[in-house]
Design a protein around this motif. Structure first.
Motif, short mmCIF file in Angstrom:
data_model
loop_
_atom_site.label_atom_id
_atom_site.label_comp_id
_atom_site.label_asym_id
_atom_site.label_seq_id
_atom_site.Cartn_x
_atom_site.Cartn_y
_atom_site.Cartn_z
N SER A 128 -23.02 63.07 43.38
CA SER A 128 -23.20 62.58 44.75
C SER A 128 -22.30 63.32 45.74
N TRP A 129 -21.20 63.88 45.27
CA TRP A 129 -20.18 64.51 46.11
C TRP A 129 -19.75 63.55 47.22
N ASP A 130 -19.86 62.26 46.96
CA ASP A 130 -19.56 61.25 47.96
C ASP A 130 -18.33 60.48 47.49
N THR A 131 -17.14 60.99 47.83
CA THR A 131 -15.92 60.39 47.31
C THR A 131 -15.67 58.99 47.87
N ALA A 132 -16.12 58.72 49.08
CA ALA A 132 -15.97 57.37 49.64
C ALA A 132 -16.78 56.37 48.83
N MET A 133 -18.00 56.75 48.47
CA MET A 133 -18.83 55.86 47.67
C MET A 133 -18.26 55.70 46.26
N ILE A 134 -17.79 56.80 45.68
CA ILE A 134 -17.21 56.73 44.34
C ILE A 134 -16.01 55.79 44.33
N ARG A 135 -15.20 55.84 45.39
CA ARG A 135 -14.07 54.92 45.49
C ARG A 135 -14.57 53.47 45.54
N LEU A 136 -15.66 53.23 46.23
CA LEU A 136 -16.21 51.88 46.29
C LEU A 136 -16.70 51.41 44.93
N THR A 137 -17.28 52.30 44.13
CA THR A 137 -17.72 51.89 42.78
C THR A 137 -16.52 51.52 41.92
N ALA A 138 -15.42 52.27 42.03
CA ALA A 138 -14.22 51.93 41.27
C ALA A 138 -13.63 50.61 41.76
N ARG A 139 -13.67 50.39 43.07
CA ARG A 139 -13.17 49.13 43.64
C ARG A 139 -14.01 47.96 43.11
N ALA A 140 -15.34 48.12 43.09
CA ALA A 140 -16.22 47.06 42.60
C ALA A 140 -15.96 46.81 41.11
N ALA A 141 -15.76 47.89 40.35
CA ALA A 141 -15.47 47.74 38.92
C ALA A 141 -14.16 46.99 38.72
N ILE B 61 -12.33 63.51 43.36
CA ILE B 61 -12.88 62.33 42.68
C ILE B 61 -11.79 61.56 41.95
N ALA B 62 -10.85 62.28 41.33
CA ALA B 62 -9.73 61.62 40.65
C ALA B 62 -8.97 60.73 41.62
N LYS B 63 -8.65 61.25 42.79
CA LYS B 63 -7.92 60.48 43.80
C LYS B 63 -8.73 59.25 44.22
N ALA B 64 -10.02 59.45 44.46
CA ALA B 64 -10.86 58.34 44.92
C ALA B 64 -10.90 57.21 43.89
N MET B 65 -11.01 57.56 42.62
CA MET B 65 -11.13 56.52 41.59
C MET B 65 -9.81 55.78 41.40
N VAL B 66 -8.71 56.51 41.39
CA VAL B 66 -7.41 55.85 41.25
C VAL B 66 -7.20 54.85 42.38
N LYS B 67 -7.47 55.27 43.59
CA LYS B 67 -7.28 54.38 44.74
C LYS B 67 -8.27 53.22 44.71
N PRO C 211 -6.89 68.24 38.50
CA PRO C 211 -7.33 66.84 38.63
C PRO C 211 -6.33 65.83 38.08
N TYR C 212 -5.63 66.17 36.99
CA TYR C 212 -4.59 65.27 36.50
C TYR C 212 -3.48 65.13 37.55
N LYS C 213 -3.07 66.26 38.09
CA LYS C 213 -2.01 66.26 39.11
C LYS C 213 -2.44 65.44 40.33
N ALA C 214 -3.71 65.56 40.72
CA ALA C 214 -4.22 64.79 41.86
C ALA C 214 -4.13 63.30 41.59
N ALA C 215 -4.43 62.88 40.36
CA ALA C 215 -4.33 61.46 40.01
C ALA C 215 -2.88 60.99 40.06
N ILE C 216 -1.95 61.83 39.58
CA ILE C 216 -0.53 61.48 39.64
C ILE C 216 -0.10 61.33 41.10
N ASP C 217 -0.50 62.30 41.93
CA ASP C 217 -0.14 62.24 43.35
C ASP C 217 -0.74 61.02 44.04
#
Length: 759
Positions: free
Chosen positions: A130-143, A185-191, A240-246
Motif C-alpha cells: 500500500s505504501w501507506d504508512t499512516a494506514m499501516i499505523r492504524l492497522t497496528a493501532r487497531a491490532a 513501515i517499521a516506525k509506523a508499526m511500532v508507534k 529498518p531495525y535501527k528505525a524501530a529502535i529510534d
C-alpha cells in the motif's frame, strides 16, 4: 573520469563515539527506585525466573510445549507467558502470579499479533504494497486495541527483515526488499502498537524482529545460515531495525541465524556493540522460540555453554527453551556468570512491566466489557476492507478488461472463490477464518444486474505429499469428490457461458510463512492445467492471485488478460476484491518486492550494484543470462491503475547542493485516464562515484497523490545531504561530494531523470 574531491564524515567510527547521557527525569527516577527496591528482595532464582518465557495456552509455534508452567509461576520462576489470551485465561494466570507468589510480580502476556489480532488485516507484505504508512499505523493501532482487550500486553511484531529471496516463506511477514520503505513501515508499526503512553490499557509492547539479517538466509531456506559483509549489513539490512529502535520499540527478538559465524542469540557484537552501544537501545531482548537451545545444534557448545553465551551477549529472556532457569543458577555458583549480569537482565524485564503499569494494576488487560467493545467492531472491519483494497497490486490489465461490467456475464472459477480459511493467511493468530467474508459471499450480496457463475475448477493442491506436509498444521486441504479432470471440464463449460472469466488461484496459506520455503515459486501444476484449459476457450481471463510471496508468472503474464495480486487480504478480503474487480475501488498498490521471471534470477532486487561489465546485449562478455533477461517480470514499485498517469520532466531548484543546504525536486503528475486514481510517486537517487561502490538506484522518498481524470498536481521532494549518507569501507556514515542522478516516477524502472552535484 570524475573523481570525488573529499569525504565529509557525518559521525565518528561507529561504537567509539560518546553518547550524551540524558538527565534522569522524575518518572525515570521513580521507576529506578521501585525496581531497585524490588530486586533487593529477590532471590537469585526469582531473578532468573523473570528471564523465563514459557508457552501455555491455545497455540504453539514450535516443537516444544512448556511443562509444569503453573507450578513454576507459583514458585516465581516465570517472567511472562507466551500464547495465552482472553480475559478469563489471562486473569487466571495473573492471579496466580500476584496472589500465590512471594513477591507478587505480575506476568507479561505475549502473542504473535502479526497482521491483526481478531480482525485480520492483509499480511504484512501486502500492507507494505500500500505504501501507506499512516494506514499501516492504524492497522497496528487497531491490532493493539484488540490484543490488549484480549488480555495481551506484548506482540512479537513488527518483522522488518529485508528479504530479497522470495523462496523464503517468511517474506510474507515483512515489508519487502527496500531499507527505506522498510524503515518507514517499521516506525509506523511500532508507534501504532505502543501509542503515546504504554500505561494506557489499549497499548502493548512491540518487539522488532528478527535481529539480525534473518531475511538473508542462504538458499531462501528457513533457519539457515546468513553471511554478509558489514558494509552490506549497515547500508542495506540494518536500517529498518535501527528505525524501530529510534521509534522507541520496547523489545527486540533475536534471530535464529548466525552472524559472522556466531548465532545471533550469543552474538555479543550484535547485542552489545551494535544494539546497545551504537544504537542506544534500552529495552530487553527476547530470543525466538527455543533459539538458545538450538545453538547446541549450531555447534557452539552444550546446554550450559549456550546459556552462558546467551546471557553474556546479552539476551534477557529465554522463549520456551528454559535453559536459563536450568543452567544459570549453576553458572553463577561456578563464577562463569556474574550476579550483575543476571541483575541487568532482570531489571530490564521489570522495567518493561513497570512501564506498562502492571505493578499498579496487574488486571488492566482483563476487562470483558472492553473485550466485547473492541473485538471485531465495525470500525475495525471498515479499516480491514480499506487496507485490503490499498494492498492490491494490478500487475497487468490488457485492453482494460478490468474493471468488470456489472452488465456482463462473469464466470468466477477456482478453489479460492468460496474459500474463507486462506483469506486470512498465515500468522493469523487468534483470527477466526469463519468470520472472513469470502469472494462468493460478497458477490451474492452485491451483484444483481447480470448472472454470474461458479465452478471450482481444481483443488487448491492435488499433490498428496504436499498435502501431508501442510494438513497437520491446519491447512484443511481436501480433495473434491469430483476428479481433477471432471473439475476442469465443468470449469470450461462454465467459462463458455460467460463473457469474462475470473480465475482465483494461488498458494494455500500454509505454503508461505515460517517453515514454508519453496524451491519452485510458480503456481502449482494442477492450477496451471486449469488456466491452460480456460485459455483454450478464447475468453478474456482475469487471474486473481492470493499468495504470500512474489511468484514466477511468465506464462501467466503472456497469456492472461489481467492479473490482480491480492495477497491474503484478511477478514474483509472478499468485499474488497469485489469492489476492485467491479471498479468501485481503483487499485493503487505498488510492489514492495520484485517479481522474478524464474527462480534462476534469485536473488533479484532493484537496488543492486553495477558490475565492471554491466549488461550490454550487443556484447557477449557482459553480466547477463543466455536464456532470460536480466530484468524482472514486475519491478519493485510496479503497480497499475484503472486510470493512467503521466510524469513531466523533473525540475530541480538548483544544480548544486551544499553540505548544509537542501534541494527540491518537483514533477508534475497528470491523470491521463478516465478514472479517479491514487498514484504513489517515487523518488530514487544514484550516487555515480563513491569510495565504495554504490547501488544503481536507492529509494529516498515517496508521496501519494489522488487525481481526478485530467487533473495535474505538482509533487515536490526535498533532498538534503542527510538523504545521501551511506556507510563507507570504514563503517563511517558519510556523504561524499560529486554527481548524483535523481529519478522520479511510478516504479523503480523509471528513466525520468535529472542531475545535481553535491559540493
Amino acid at each position: 573520469m570524475q573523481m570525488k574531491r573529499m569525504m565529509v564524515p557525518a559521525m565518528l567510527l561507529l561504537g567509539s563515539f560518546a553518547m550524551a547521557q540524558p538527565k534522569t527525569n522524575p518518572a525515570q527516577a521513580r521507576m529506578n527506585t521501585f525496581v531497585q527496591a524490588l530486586m533487593q528482595k529477590m532471590t537469585l532464582e526469582e531473578k532468573i525466573g523473570q528471564l523465563n518465557l514459557p508457552s501455555i495456552g491455545f497455540d504453539v509455534t514450535g516443537p516444544v510445549v512448556s511443562q509444569g508452567v503453573e507450578e513454576k509461576i507459583k514458585k516465581g520462576l516465570v517472567g511472562g507467558v507466551f500464547n495465552t489470551f482472553t480475559p478469563v485465561a489471562v486473569r487466571k494466570l495473573q492471579e496466580m502470579a500476584v496472589t500465590q507468589t512471594r513477591l507478587k510480580i505480575p506476568l507479561l502476556f505475549g502473542y504473535d499479533v502479526i497482521h491483526g489480532h481478531r480482525t485480520i488485516f492483509p499480511i504484512p507484505l501486502g500492507l507494505s504494497a500500500s505504501w501507506d504508512t499512516a494506514m499501516i499505523r492504524l492497522t497496528a493501532r487497531a491490532a493493539a486495541e484488540e490484543a490488549s482487550a484480549d488480555g495481551l500486553n506484548w506482540t512479537f511484531s513488527p518483522m522488518v527483515d529485508i528479504a530479497r529471496d522470495p523462496r523464503w516463506g517468511r517474506v510474507s511477514e515483512g515489508a519487502g526488499e527496500d531499507p527505506f520503505l522498510g524503515s518507514q513501515i517499521a516506525k509506523a508499526m511500532v508507534k501504532g502498537y505502543q501509542g503515546d503512553d504504554l500505561k494506557k490499557d489499549n497499548t502493548i509492547l512491540a518487539c522488532v524482529k528478527h535481529f539480525a539479517l534473518y531475511g538473508a538466509s542462504e538458499a531462501g531456506r528457513d533457519y539457515n545460515t546468513t553471511d554478509m559483509s558489514r558494509i552490506r549489513m549497515y547500508n542495506e539490512y540494518f536500517p529498518p531495525y535501527k528505525a524501530a529502535i529510534d521509534a522507541g520499540v520496547a523489545t527486540v527478538m533475536s534471530s535464529f541465524n548466525e552472524v559472522d559465524g556466531v548465532p545471533a542469540s550469543a552474538n555479543k557484537w550484535l547485542m552489545t556493540d551494535v544494539l546497545r552501544k551504537q544504537w542506544g537501545f534500552k529495552g530487553f531482548v527476547v530470543t525466538d522460540y527455543t533459539a538458545i537451545n538450538e545453538m547446541i545444534a549450531h555447534g557452539i557448545g552444550d546446554g550450559k555453554e549456550v546459556a552462558r553465551r546467551a546471557i553474556k551477549a546479552p539476551v534477557e529472556m529465554d522463549m520456551v527453551g528454559e535453559l536459563f532457569i536450568q543452567q544459570l543458577p549453576g553458572l553463577v555458583k561456578e563464577g562463569k556468570v556474574s550476579v550483575a549480569e543476571i541483575d541487568n537482565a532482570c531489571r530490564l524485564i521489570l522495567e518493561a512491566k513497570y512501564k506498562l503499569g502492571l505493578f499498579e494494576d496487574p488486571y488492566k488487560y482483563v476487562s470483558e466489557e472492553r473485550n466485547r467493545r473492541e473485538i471485531m467492531n465495525d470500525q475495525k472491519k471498515m479499516l480491514a476492507k480499506e487496507a485490503a483494497i490499498k494492498s492490491m497490486v494490478l500487475l497487468k490489465n490488457e485492453n482494460n478488461v478490468l474493471p468488470l461490467s456489472a452488465e456482463k456475464k462473469i464466470a468466477f472459477i477456482g478453489p479460492l472463490v468460496k474459500n474463507q480459511r486462506d483469506l486470512i493467511g498465515n500468522w493469523s493468530g487468534a483470527g477466526d477464518y469463519k468470520q472472513a467474508v469470502s469472494v462468493w459471499q460478497a458477490l451474492e450480496r452485491k451483484i444483481t444486474a447480470a448472472p454470474f457463475y461458479y465452478a471450482k475448477g481444481c483443488n487448491l493442491v492435488d499433490d498428496e505429499a504436499l498435502k501431508n506436509k501442510l494438513n497437520p498444521h491446519g491447512a484443511m486441504l481436501e480433495a473434491d469428490v469430483q476428479s481433477p479432470e471432471a473439475l476442469i471440464r465443468e470449469a470450461v463449460e462454465t467459462a463458455n457461458k460467460s463473457d469474462v472469466v475470473v480465475a482465483f488461484l494461488g498458494e494455500p496459506f500454509g505454503m508461505s510463512g515460517e517453515a514454508a520455503s519453496r524451491s519452485d515459486i510458480g503456481l502449482l501444476p494442477n492450477q496451471q492445467r486449469l488456466l491452460k484449459a480456460l485459455k483454450e476457450t478464447g475468453k478474456p481471463i482475469v487471474l486473481v492471485l492470493m499468495n504470500g510471496r512474489p511468484l514466477t508468472l511468465s506464462w501467466e503474464d503472456e497469456n492472461m488478460s489481467a492479473i490482480l495480486e491480492t495477497w491474503y487480504g484478511g477478514t474483509m478480503a472478499g468485499p474488497a476484491i469485489v469492489d476492485v474487480l467491479y471498479g468501485e475501488a481503483n487499485p493503487s498498490g505498488k510492489l514492495s518486492m520484485t517479481f522474478p521471471r524464474n527462480v534462476g534470477q534469485i536473488p533479484l532486487y532493484y537496488n543492486h550494484k553495477n558490475t565492471g561489465r554491466p549488461l550490454d546485449e550487443n556484447q557477449k562478455y557482459t553480466s547477463k543470462y543466455l536464456d532470460v533477461s536480466n530484468e524482472p517480470l514486475y519491478p519493485f514499485g510496479h503497480g497499475l491503475s484503472y486510470t493512467s498517469f503521466s510524469y513531466g520532466d523533473i525540475m530541480l531548484s538548483g544544480k548544486t547542493l551544499g553540505v548544509t543546504g537542501k534541494l527540491t525536486a518537483t514533477v508534475t503528475v497528470t491523470n491521463t485516464g478516465k478514472y479517479k486514481g491514487e498514484e504513489t510517486v517515487q523518488l530514487y537517487v544514484r550516487d555515480l562515484v563513491g569510495t565504495v561502490t554504490r547501488p544503481v538506484k536507492e529509494l529516498k522518498g515517496f508521496s501519494k497523490v489522488t487525481l481526478a481524470p485530467g487533473e495535474s498536481k505538482k509533487v515536490t521532494f526535498t533532498i538534503t545531504p542527510d538523504d545521501l549518507k551511506f556507510y563507507n569501507g570504514d563503517l563511517q556514515l558519510v556523504h561524499e561530494p560529486g554527481e548524483y542522478h535523481v529519478f522520479i516516477g511510478g516504479s523503480s524502472a523509471t528513466s525520468n531523470k535529472a542531475t545535481f552535484t553535491l559540493r
